[in-house]
Design a protein around this motif. Structure first.
Motif, PDB file in Angstrom:
ATOM      1  N   SER A 120       7.975 -16.639   2.842  1.00 58.51           N
ATOM      2  CA  SER A 120       6.834 -17.454   2.437  1.00 58.51           C
ATOM      3  C   SER A 120       6.653 -17.353   0.922  1.00 58.51           C
ATOM      4  O   SER A 120       7.246 -16.501   0.260  1.00 58.51           O
ATOM      5  CB  SER A 120       5.576 -16.990   3.162  1.00 58.51           C
ATOM      6  OG  SER A 120       5.358 -15.606   2.937  1.00 58.51           O
ATOM      7  N   ALA A 121       5.789 -18.203   0.384  1.00 59.61           N
ATOM      8  CA  ALA A 121       5.615 -18.273  -1.067  1.00 59.61           C
ATOM      9  C   ALA A 121       5.151 -16.952  -1.664  1.00 59.61           C
ATOM     10  O   ALA A 121       5.457 -16.640  -2.822  1.00 59.61           O
ATOM     11  CB  ALA A 121       4.630 -19.385  -1.417  1.00 59.61           C
ATOM     12  N   ASP A 122       4.419 -16.148  -0.881  1.00 61.21           N
ATOM     13  CA  ASP A 122       3.949 -14.858  -1.389  1.00 61.21           C
ATOM     14  C   ASP A 122       4.931 -13.724  -1.102  1.00 61.21           C
ATOM     15  O   ASP A 122       4.695 -12.574  -1.485  1.00 61.21           O
ATOM     16  CB  ASP A 122       2.573 -14.511  -0.820  1.00 61.21           C
ATOM     17  CG  ASP A 122       2.555 -14.441   0.708  1.00 61.21           C
ATOM     18  OD1 ASP A 122       3.635 -14.525   1.336  1.00 61.21           O
ATOM     19  OD2 ASP A 122       1.450 -14.315   1.276  1.00 61.21           O
ATOM     20  N   GLY A 123       6.015 -14.027  -0.387  1.00 59.86           N
ATOM     21  CA  GLY A 123       7.045 -13.041  -0.116  1.00 59.86           C
ATOM     22  C   GLY A 123       6.760 -12.098   1.028  1.00 59.86           C
ATOM     23  O   GLY A 123       7.507 -11.143   1.236  1.00 59.86           O
ATOM     24  N   LEU A 124       5.738 -12.375   1.819  1.00 54.81           N
ATOM     25  CA  LEU A 124       5.306 -11.410   2.829  1.00 54.81           C
ATOM     26  C   LEU A 124       5.662 -11.789   4.259  1.00 54.81           C
ATOM     27  O   LEU A 124       5.489 -10.979   5.170  1.00 54.81           O
ATOM     28  CB  LEU A 124       3.789 -11.197   2.712  1.00 54.81           C
ATOM     29  CG  LEU A 124       3.308 -10.721   1.344  1.00 54.81           C
ATOM     30  CD1 LEU A 124       1.804 -10.530   1.339  1.00 54.81           C
ATOM     31  CD2 LEU A 124       4.020  -9.435   0.924  1.00 54.81           C
ATOM     32  N   GLU A 125       6.148 -12.988   4.474  1.00 53.22           N
ATOM     33  CA  GLU A 125       6.488 -13.439   5.830  1.00 53.22           C
ATOM     34  C   GLU A 125       7.897 -14.020   5.828  1.00 53.22           C
ATOM     35  O   GLU A 125       8.256 -14.800   4.953  1.00 53.22           O
ATOM     36  CB  GLU A 125       5.498 -14.508   6.301  1.00 53.22           C
ATOM     37  CG  GLU A 125       5.774 -15.045   7.694  1.00 53.22           C
ATOM     38  CD  GLU A 125       4.836 -16.178   8.087  1.00 53.22           C
ATOM     39  OE1 GLU A 125       5.076 -16.796   9.142  1.00 53.22           O
ATOM     40  OE2 GLU A 125       3.881 -16.456   7.332  1.00 53.22           O
TER      41      GLU A 125
END
Length: 373
Positions: A120-125
């Protein structure tokens, strides 16, 4: 230890499906994932992040019938080589040494390939794992694996450096892409044992620039009382085309004499341009046991003269965190290691990707204010 609001493991050995590995059905031995770590990181055109994960796929049984075994790619297939156990010495689960050689000659218990993992864009998923775009050995100079990718976006294309391993050389190889998903191997760009090549995310004076880290067995002393200590340091090189590199005459970042925490150092994430200069995250290694303690540090380099540091912090930015790997303790073979390998802009923070304990992928959100930005 500095604590961040977002700091977690996002991908590890249990997340790799070996039924979809490049080795699946092509080797007559059981394998397992020794580590899924040291990911290159970049932002995709769709806004998501891409981790290019190094997967170390190892033989389940390293010693069979009194012989130590290693995996090797050869002419499109995978072979298993074997040495009499009495002729080798295991240094750790990753490596054994051929003991009757005059030099330090090693064999690997695993072979590494690269797995694109879309986040995901935030790198968490984890959004998708792109096994169909995995990068495996394809040339003789990669016969023992493709390791430790670093991804830089320069203009409208992506450049990925990797370490390619063979009996002839430990070289830096380059891949290029126009979308960060489909990659073309451009070949060897730096020769024997020049590791941790990081291409700047932008041109300097119309040229490509990179940090490099040549290795060697001999270092020459600084004068007594000097600011720096001899040993591995971060050098610089420039290129007109990202293929042909000329070392720069001025030294880059060097280990300081007053601290043993960075007695050995090398590049981490590709330098990114900020209002104050090039932000570079690098690793320092403090002596401890066979491997040492790996931590992440940072410096900002002058925009036009990247051999000149503008500011640095001698306190560690990221440290190994045993809490993160507690659930994987039975799979641990290294401790005290965090190895930062990627960075992406997240607005008021940077999304930083690291390998934790040569085992799993760690994502940390670091506020830009930490760097005075």
């Amino acid at each position: 230890m500095t604590e961040y609001a977002v700091d977690r493991l996002v991908f590890g050995p249990d997340d790799v499906d070996l039924a979809r590995s490049p080795l699946a059905g092509r080797i007559e031995a059981e394998t397992y994932v020794l580590g899924a770590f040291n990911p290159g990181l970049t932002r995709l055109p769709n806004g998501n992040l891409l981790m290019m994960v190094r997967v170390a796929e190892a033989l389940r049984d390293t010693v069979v019938d009194g012989h130590a075994r290693a995996i090797r790619w050869e002419h499109g297939h995978y072979a298993i080589d074997a040495w009499p156990e009495a002729e080798v010495r295991f240094e750790d689960p990753r490596i054994f040494r051929i003991s009757d050689e005059c030099w330090r000659v090693l064999a690997l218990t695993s072979i590494s390939w690269l797995l694109p993992v879309e986040l995901s864009a935030d790198g968490l998923e984890v959004i998708a794992v792109h096994y169909d775009r995995a990068i495996a050995p394809s040339e003789p100079y990669q016969c023992y694996g493709v390791e430790d990718p670093r991804i830089s976006r320069v203009g409208d294309r992506w450049l990925m450096t990797t370490c390619s391993v063979s009996p002839e050389r430990l070289s830096t190889t380059l891949y290029s892409s126009t979308d960060a998903m489909d990659w073309t191997l451009e070949g060897i760009v730096l020769d024997h044992q020049n590791k941790d090549m990081l291409i700047f995310e932008g041109l300097v004076g119309g040229k490509y620039w990179a940090q490099t880290r040549p290795l060697g067995d001999v270092w020459f002393a600084y004068p007594p009382g000097a600011e720096y200590r001899p040993g591995p340091s971060i050098n610089l090189a420039s290129s007109p085309d990202a293929l042909h590199w000329k070392p720069h005459e001025m030294p880059g970042l060097r280990p300081h004499a007053f601290t043993a925490s960075t007695a050995r150092m090398g590049g981490g994430a590709p330098p990114v341009l900020t209002r104050d200069g090039w932000l570079t995250l690098w690793h320092g290694v403090a002596p401890k046991g066979e491997v040492g303690v790996y931590r992440t540090y940072w410096s900002i380099l002058d925009t036009d003269e990247p051999w000149r540091p503008v500011r640095s912090d001698h306190a560690a930015l990221i440290e190994p965190n045993p809490v993160l790997t507690a659930a994987l303790e039975e799979r641990m073979y290294l401790h005290d290691v965090v190895f930062t390998t990627g960075i992406a802009d997240g607005g008021d923070h940077y999304v930083v990707a690291s390998g934790e304990a040569d085992l799993a992928c760690r994502i940390t959100h670091i506020p830009k204010s930490v760097f005075g930005l």
